[in-house]
Write a protein that holds these residues in place. Sequence first.
Motif, short mmCIF file in Angstrom:
data_model
loop_
_atom_site.label_atom_id
_atom_site.label_comp_id
_atom_site.label_asym_id
_atom_site.label_seq_id
_atom_site.Cartn_x
_atom_site.Cartn_y
_atom_site.Cartn_z
N LEU A 161 0.84 -1.19 0.00
CA LEU A 161 0.00 0.00 0.00
C LEU A 161 0.88 1.24 0.00
O LEU A 161 2.00 1.22 0.48
CB LEU A 161 -0.89 0.02 1.24
CG LEU A 161 -1.89 -1.11 1.35
CD1 LEU A 161 -2.61 -1.02 2.69
CD2 LEU A 161 -2.89 -1.05 0.23
N GLN A 194 2.22 5.09 0.99
CA GLN A 194 2.56 5.69 2.28
C GLN A 194 1.34 6.40 2.88
O GLN A 194 1.11 6.32 4.08
CB GLN A 194 3.71 6.69 2.09
CG GLN A 194 4.22 7.29 3.38
CD GLN A 194 4.94 6.27 4.24
OE1 GLN A 194 5.41 5.26 3.76
NE2 GLN A 194 5.01 6.53 5.53
N ARG A 224 -1.89 5.71 2.49
CA ARG A 224 -2.82 4.71 3.00
C ARG A 224 -2.32 4.10 4.29
O ARG A 224 -3.08 3.81 5.20
CB ARG A 224 -3.01 3.60 1.98
CG ARG A 224 -3.79 4.00 0.80
CD ARG A 224 -5.15 3.43 0.92
NE ARG A 224 -5.82 3.61 -0.35
CZ ARG A 224 -7.07 3.40 -0.51
NH1 ARG A 224 -7.79 2.99 0.49
NH2 ARG A 224 -7.63 3.61 -1.67
N ARG A 225 -1.01 3.87 4.36
CA ARG A 225 -0.43 3.27 5.56
C ARG A 225 -0.59 4.20 6.75
O ARG A 225 -0.96 3.79 7.85
CB ARG A 225 1.04 2.95 5.31
CG ARG A 225 1.59 1.91 6.23
CD ARG A 225 2.99 1.48 5.85
NE ARG A 225 3.06 0.96 4.50
CZ ARG A 225 3.87 1.43 3.57
NH1 ARG A 225 4.68 2.42 3.83
NH2 ARG A 225 3.89 0.90 2.37
N GLN A 269 -2.84 6.63 7.04
CA GLN A 269 -4.26 6.74 7.32
C GLN A 269 -4.74 5.52 8.10
O GLN A 269 -5.52 5.66 9.05
CB GLN A 269 -5.02 6.85 6.01
CG GLN A 269 -6.51 7.05 6.18
CD GLN A 269 -7.22 7.13 4.83
OE1 GLN A 269 -6.62 6.84 3.79
NE2 GLN A 269 -8.47 7.52 4.84
N GLY A 270 -4.30 4.35 7.73
CA GLY A 270 -4.68 3.14 8.47
C GLY A 270 -4.15 3.15 9.89
O GLY A 270 -4.84 2.73 10.83
N GLY A 271 -2.92 3.63 10.08
CA GLY A 271 -2.36 3.72 11.43
C GLY A 271 -3.13 4.70 12.30
O GLY A 271 -3.42 4.43 13.47
N LEU A 328 -6.23 5.62 11.93
CA LEU A 328 -7.55 5.04 12.19
C LEU A 328 -7.47 3.99 13.29
O LEU A 328 -8.35 3.91 14.14
CB LEU A 328 -8.10 4.43 10.90
CG LEU A 328 -9.53 3.92 10.95
CD1 LEU A 328 -10.48 5.08 11.19
CD2 LEU A 328 -9.87 3.21 9.66
N GLY A 329 -6.40 3.21 13.29
CA GLY A 329 -6.21 2.20 14.34
C GLY A 329 -6.04 2.84 15.71
O GLY A 329 -6.61 2.36 16.70
#
Length: 127
Positions: free
Chosen positions: A89, A91, A93-94, A96-98, A100-101
């Motif tokens: 994925l 950078q 997206r990575r 954003q996912g972090g 969100l977590g």
Amino acid sequence: MGIEHIRPMADEVASLLAARFGGLRRGQQAELGDMLRKRGGALPRRLRREARFLQQADRMAGQPKLARQVDFARLDHAHRALTGYLRPLGQGRRLQGGALGVAASVVLGLLVLGGVAVWILLQRGLI
């Protein structure tokens, strides 16, 4: 597309397999056959079939008469499917996912804390 494009395609898929699933020591070159034997089981069944086709085309590329028999449309489809699945994925997206977590963890913690506070107030008869 010609015969000379088969080897770089196979090398790209092998290096993506090694980057995503591991299986190589430092300084080793990824060979598609070795990577499929070591980590090919981590691929979905549909992509395993495509990877085997790419491996067979790579073997045939060493012999020009056999390489002319390769179905280049299917080879291109297999390469696109494998690289699309194996590319990491981006950078953004990575990150954003972090984020969100982390936000989900904070919200869950607050919900649990609020539930415990309400339970304690109920036990003491304050509510």
